[in-house]
Design a protein around this motif. Sequence first.
Motif: not given
Length: 168
Positions: A110-117, A19-25, A100-103
Amino acid sequence: MGGTDVAVDLVVLVVVALAAWRGWRRGGTALVLSLAGAVAGVFLGGALATWWDASSTVLLVVAIVVAGLIGLGVGRRLADALARRGDGRIARPHLLERIVGVVAHGGLALVVCVAIGTALAAVGPAGLGDAVRGSSVLTTTTAHLPTPSQLVDRVPGLGRVVAVGGPA
């Protein structure tokens, strides 16, 4: 069980890194404005539903979802308008936009992973639930996120939604 906990951590870290890589791009303005629009829509929907009929939880949930989706769309359209150049093409992101995209993308992942977890720990298979509960990445992130009980007084109508969903 320690190996499974590490596997959950690795999966979460890979998802966040992608996701961070996508934000970088792609940059982060579109995501930030879309989320800001969605949050504003949720607050407005909650306020409107409470103003119309304070006793209807169904109306509250529908208003929050519809207003959130409308806010998401408005934020996305604003981001698209800001991203376009004069010739109609989308501009390539500059360094600040990439940061800004990376962050933004990494944080949202990360928040979505917490919700799924959280969902997996509650209703998933016992072994997977134990691994999610033992994940140091998810546990640390969850400790730094606000709980519904901390937000109840700040979001109109959230107290009723939390009450319908069970204990906070």
